[in-house]
Design a protein around this motif. Structure first.
Motif, PDB file in Angstrom:
ATOM      1  N   GLU A   1       0.823  -1.211   0.000  1.00  0.00           N
ATOM      2  CA  GLU A   1       0.000   0.000   0.000  1.00  0.00           C
ATOM      3  C   GLU A   1       0.859   1.264   0.000  1.00  0.00           C
ATOM      4  OE1 GLU A   1      -3.549   2.058   2.710  1.00  0.00           O
ATOM      5  OE2 GLU A   1      -2.751   0.062   3.216  1.00  0.00           O
ATOM      6  N   ASN A   2       1.998   1.202   0.678  1.00  0.00           N
ATOM      7  CA  ASN A   2       2.868   2.378   0.786  1.00  0.00           C
ATOM      8  C   ASN A   2       4.044   2.348  -0.192  1.00  0.00           C
ATOM      9  OD1 ASN A   2       1.270   3.269   2.968  1.00  0.00           O
ATOM     10  ND2 ASN A   2       2.476   2.036   4.413  1.00  0.00           N
ATOM     11  N   LEU A   3       4.076   1.318  -1.079  1.00  0.00           N
ATOM     12  CA  LEU A   3       5.220   1.148  -1.981  1.00  0.00           C
ATOM     13  C   LEU A   3       5.186   2.161  -3.115  1.00  0.00           C
ATOM     14  CD1 LEU A   3       7.586  -0.886  -2.066  1.00  0.00           C
ATOM     15  CD2 LEU A   3       6.312  -2.140  -3.807  1.00  0.00           C
ATOM     16  N   GLU A   4       6.360   2.674  -3.488  1.00  0.00           N
ATOM     17  CA  GLU A   4       6.461   3.602  -4.624  1.00  0.00           C
ATOM     18  C   GLU A   4       7.863   3.508  -5.221  1.00  0.00           C
ATOM     19  OE1 GLU A   4       7.568   7.585  -1.990  1.00  0.00           O
ATOM     20  OE2 GLU A   4       5.602   7.395  -2.950  1.00  0.00           O
ATOM     21  N   LYS A   5       7.969   3.856  -6.503  1.00  0.00           N
ATOM     22  CA  LYS A   5       9.249   3.785  -7.199  1.00  0.00           C
ATOM     23  C   LYS A   5      10.246   4.755  -6.580  1.00  0.00           C
ATOM     24  CE  LYS A   5       7.320   2.381 -11.661  1.00  0.00           C
ATOM     25  NZ  LYS A   5       7.191   2.708 -13.102  1.00  0.00           N
ATOM     26  N   GLY A   6      11.495   4.284  -6.492  1.00  0.00           N
ATOM     27  CA  GLY A   6      12.542   5.113  -5.919  1.00  0.00           C
ATOM     28  C   GLY A   6      12.676   4.979  -4.423  1.00  0.00           C
ATOM     29  N   GLN A   7      11.759   4.256  -3.806  1.00  0.00           N
ATOM     30  CA  GLN A   7      11.797   4.082  -2.353  1.00  0.00           C
ATOM     31  C   GLN A   7      12.932   3.139  -1.963  1.00  0.00           C
ATOM     32  OE1 GLN A   7       8.158   2.509  -0.799  1.00  0.00           O
ATOM     33  NE2 GLN A   7       8.713   2.845   1.356  1.00  0.00           N
ATOM     34  N   VAL A   8      13.691   3.494  -0.946  1.00  0.00           N
ATOM     35  CA  VAL A   8      14.801   2.677  -0.465  1.00  0.00           C
ATOM     36  C   VAL A   8      14.311   1.850   0.713  1.00  0.00           C
ATOM     37  CG1 VAL A   8      17.131   2.667   0.485  1.00  0.00           C
ATOM     38  CG2 VAL A   8      16.485   4.377  -1.226  1.00  0.00           C
ATOM     39  N   LEU A   9      14.520   0.528   0.632  1.00  0.00           N
ATOM     40  CA  LEU A   9      14.053  -0.388   1.663  1.00  0.00           C
ATOM     41  C   LEU A   9      15.203  -1.264   2.143  1.00  0.00           C
ATOM     42  CD1 LEU A   9      10.759  -1.597  -0.064  1.00  0.00           C
ATOM     43  CD2 LEU A   9      10.947   0.145   1.706  1.00  0.00           C
ATOM     44  N   GLU A  10      15.025  -1.807   3.327  1.00  0.00           N
ATOM     45  CA  GLU A  10      15.993  -2.763   3.862  1.00  0.00           C
ATOM     46  C   GLU A  10      15.395  -4.158   3.785  1.00  0.00           C
ATOM     47  OE1 GLU A  10      18.829  -2.549   7.639  1.00  0.00           O
ATOM     48  OE2 GLU A  10      16.846  -3.323   8.190  1.00  0.00           O
ATOM     49  N   GLY A  11      16.193  -5.095   3.332  1.00  0.00           N
ATOM     50  CA  GLY A  11      15.704  -6.458   3.207  1.00  0.00           C
ATOM     51  C   GLY A  11      16.782  -7.465   3.531  1.00  0.00           C
ATOM     52  N   VAL A  12      16.367  -8.723   3.583  1.00  0.00           N
ATOM     53  CA  VAL A  12      17.274  -9.833   3.875  1.00  0.00           C
ATOM     54  C   VAL A  12      17.316 -10.750   2.662  1.00  0.00           C
ATOM     55  CG1 VAL A  12      17.752 -11.793   5.393  1.00  0.00           C
ATOM     56  CG2 VAL A  12      16.744  -9.701   6.328  1.00  0.00           C
ATOM     57  N   ILE A  13      18.525 -11.132   2.266  1.00  0.00           N
ATOM     58  CA  ILE A  13      18.678 -12.011   1.106  1.00  0.00           C
ATOM     59  C   ILE A  13      18.115 -13.384   1.453  1.00  0.00           C
ATOM     60  CG2 ILE A  13      20.333 -13.139  -0.419  1.00  0.00           C
ATOM     61  CD1 ILE A  13      22.120 -10.710  -0.117  1.00  0.00           C
ATOM     62  N   LYS A  14      17.104 -13.777   0.711  1.00  0.00           N
ATOM     63  CA  LYS A  14      16.364 -15.005   1.000  1.00  0.00           C
ATOM     64  C   LYS A  14      16.843 -16.179   0.150  1.00  0.00           C
ATOM     65  CE  LYS A  14      11.550 -16.627   0.972  1.00  0.00           C
ATOM     66  NZ  LYS A  14      10.153 -16.199   0.709  1.00  0.00           N
ATOM     67  N   ASN A  15      17.142 -15.909  -1.108  1.00  0.00           N
ATOM     68  CA  ASN A  15      17.548 -16.979  -2.015  1.00  0.00           C
ATOM     69  C   ASN A  15      18.376 -16.397  -3.150  1.00  0.00           C
ATOM     70  OD1 ASN A  15      17.740 -19.519  -3.083  1.00  0.00           O
ATOM     71  ND2 ASN A  15      15.780 -19.453  -4.147  1.00  0.00           N
ATOM     72  N   MET A  16      19.269 -17.230  -3.709  1.00  0.00           N
ATOM     73  CA  MET A  16      20.131 -16.809  -4.813  1.00  0.00           C
ATOM     74  C   MET A  16      19.947 -17.749  -5.999  1.00  0.00           C
ATOM     75  SD  MET A  16      23.792 -15.672  -3.236  1.00  0.00           S
ATOM     76  CE  MET A  16      23.948 -14.283  -2.115  1.00  0.00           C
TER      77      MET A  16
END
Length: 648
Positions: free
Chosen positions: A238-253
């Motif tokens: 709902e709050n997602l938009e282009k250019g937004q910087v987020l923190e995430g965890v690498i789940k799979n490669m």
């Protein structure tokens, strides 16, 4: 109750004499023994058990029995009370007419069990061969467990389980005393690489599948997490938009990129968006379970797909490229990729230049770039073109060395008439290309390979990568062209053949092949001639056959076209051609015995000529004459020698 029984007994005693008293009055005359035999017991005893009780007494007795005895069915679970305990058995009262025995080993999980405790047991038999009630707590636990499992599945309940051990592909969880399977994919929303960390720990699960046939139960812990993540996912989208910087965890490669958990929703970080430099596999720069910052490049609300980028968080390397890098500048770097058309040299991470295969060597023969360069090689190159707007650059390696066509000695080194040795690099239908040195090639036309042999394709004469001696025929430095010849290294024997095979001279020839318009003849010195059908007939009117040797008269000789026409008819008839004048014959005789070097060499080569050479000449003649190719037959050397003596 004993008093009531006494009252009933007294009533029976009181009433009985009255009945007995009436009997003797009617049968007083009969003997005593006979009276005893005719005693009516029906009058003395009740007709059925309990008839002597009054209605109130019967109700009271039934109420007493109902409170102490119960009706039971086999193969069901009931509750019972522990009456007493021994070292081997536990005596349990389930309200039946007798108590049941259960092995004490079935109560190992209840070390504090004592008399008066209530437990659940399974009724196996109401009465065995010994009249004993057979009970089982173990089976009661199993039945109760499956009932609880089915209830949890039907009502979608969360239950507590204990992870007992790990197994192939997942974990074994104890729920209600039954072992259930927890697949590895159902442990968590992110892949779990070490299952051992969950062993001997409690875990909340839900039953997702029951198979009664195999007594299998499948549970899931992931389904509990997903419900919580759905709320987070909806909030993130709902709050997602282009250019937004987020923190995430690498789940799979994977080979094509990395999946990053953004807290309930996954995003794809493509391999090309990891770094400005070239990355062959994500594991070169990233690690599993690593926390990273990414920027949202694009997302699809319907498909819930999110494209992420990492390199976009830093400045593009082309923007920081040194301004002094221009056309002609020498740069150093490392080869990061090799393709069929060239190789890519990385000057700095994110800045690459293409070295086309044609810019790797001055040689005109394009080869595989891997013959020159390997991935990981560090080398120097020259900037040929650069476009900072499109971020493209072309490089060259051969420019680091001097162009062989611009050397000062090229005009004298490859002057017309000079002889050289080169390597055959390529064969074509019209000739072959010879590399005299790197960057300088020359063409040898197929007609310049041999004076005497009719060569249809250069492969009949030489193979690729073989060395060949040549002579420069033409030199064009401006257009970088060299015309070469091989036969020019020898004297042209056709100048001498003109005197040997003069018009009117007679020679011994062998019929090599028959075609529609005549025959191909094998002449001395490995030459071929042609005789038309009308000039081919023998004196008796028959036609010669392949392999037959006859005398033929030269009726036409063309040095430029390398063509000799002959006639057998002319040997016995003056109507076809005139005899050669004495001067011509003398000239011919002197030419044959004069020890001419060119003739000797041709004669030597004729002895070495192969059937393949003759076949090539025959095929060429057939093509020129439009005839069919008959079986070829080589003339013996003895006949060639006889033809030479005939020429003399």
């Amino acid at each position: 109750m004993a008093e009531e029984n006494k009252e009933v007994a007294n009533e029976e005693v009181v009433n009985t004499p009255e009945v007995v008293a009436e009997e003797p009055k009617k049968e007083a005359a009969k003997p005593a023994a006979k009276v005893e035999e005719e005693f009516n017991w029906d009058l003395f005893q009740p007709k059925s058990f309990g008839d002597g009780y009054s209605s109130k007494q019967r109700q009271d007795l039934e109420s007493l029995y109902e409170g102490t005895l119960t009706t039971i069915d086999e193969k069901e679970v009931v509750k019972g009370t522990v009456v007493s305990m021994t070292a081997r058995d536990i005596i349990i009262n389930i309200g039946f007419k007798s108590d049941g025995l259960v092995s004490a080993s079935e109560f190992r999980d209840m070390p504090d069990l004592k008399a008066g405790d209530e437990v659940e047991v399974f009724i196996e038999e109401q009465e065995d061969n010994n009249g004993q009630l057979v009970l089982s707590r173990k089976k009661a636990k199993v039945v109760s467990a499956w009932e609880n499992i089915q209830k949890s599945f039907d009502q979608d309940l969360v239950i507590d389980g204990m992870v007992k051990r790990r197994t192939k592909g997942g974990l074994i969880v104890d729920i209600f005393g039954v072992e259930a399977f927890l697949p590895g994919s159902q442990i968590d929303v992110k892949p779990i690489r070490d299952f051992d960390i969950f062993v001997d720990k409690k875990m909340e699960v839900k039953v997702v599948k029951i198979n009664y046939t195999n007594d299998n139960v499948v549970v899931s812990h992931k389904i509990l997490i997903e419900k919580d993540l759905e709320k987070q996912k909806a909030q993130i989208l709902e709050n997602l938009e282009k250019g937004q910087v987020l923190e995430g965890v690498i789940k799979n490669m994977t080979n094509f990129g990395v999946f990053i958990d953004l807290g309930g929703v996954d995003g794809l970080l493509h391999i090309t968006d990891i770094s400005w430099g070239r990355v062959n596999h994500p594991d070169e720069v990233l690690n599993l379970d690593e926390k990273v910052n990414v920027v949202v490049l694009d997302f699809d609300d319907d498909k819930k797909r999110i494209s992420l980028g990492m390199k976009q968080l830093s400045e593009h390397p082309w923007d920081s490229l040194d301004k002094t890098v221009e056309i002609g500048t020498k740069v150093k770097g490392k080869i990061v990729n090799v393709a069929d058309y060239g190789a890519f040299l990385e000057i700095q991470p994110g800045v690459e230049g293409l070295i086309h295969v044609s810019e790797m060597s001055w040689s005109q023969h394009l080869r595989n770039p891997q013959d020159f360069i390997k991935i990981g090689d560090e080398l120097e190159a020259v900037v040929l073109t650069i476009d900072r707007d499109d971020r493209k650059m072309s490089l060259g390696i051969k420019q680091l060395t001097e162009d062989p066509w611009t050397k000062q000695d090229v005009l004298t080194k490859y002057a017309v008439g000079t002889d050289h040795k080169g390597v055959v690099r390529n064969l074509t239908n019209f000739g072959l290309f010879i590399e005299l040195e790197e960057g300088i090639d020359g063409l040898v036309h197929v007609s310049d390979l041999s004076w005497t042999k009719k060569i249809k394709h250069p492969s009949e004469f030489v193979n690729v990568n073989e060395e060949l001696d040549v002579r420069v025929l033409e030199l064009d430095v401006d257009n970088r062209r060299l015309a070469l010849g091989h036969k020019q290294l020898e004297e042209n024997p056709w100048d001498t053949f003109e005197t040997v095979f003069s018009k009117g001279s007679t020679h011994k020839c062998t019929v090599n092949s028959i075609i529609d318009k005549g025959a191909i003849l094998e002449l001395p010195y490995g030459l071929e001639g042609f005789s038309s059908t009308r000039n081919l007939k023998k004196e008796d009117g028959s036609n010669p056959v392949v392999g037959e040797s006859l005398d033929f008269v030269v009726i036409d000789f063309s040095k430029d076209e390398r063509r000799i026409a002959l006639s057998h008819v002319g040997t016995y008839s003056d109507h076809i051609v005139e005899k050669a004048p004495a001067k011509a014959a003398a000239s011919k005789k002197g030419g044959a015995k004069g020890g001419n070097n060119a003739i000797d060499k041709v004669n030597s080569e004729s002895e070495k000529s192969t059937l393949g050479d003759l076949a090539a000449l025959t095929a060429l003649k057939e093509q020129m004459e439009g005839g069919e190719k008959p079986a070829k037959k080589a003339a013996p050397k003895k006949e060639a020698k006889d033809s030479e003596e005939s020429a003399e």
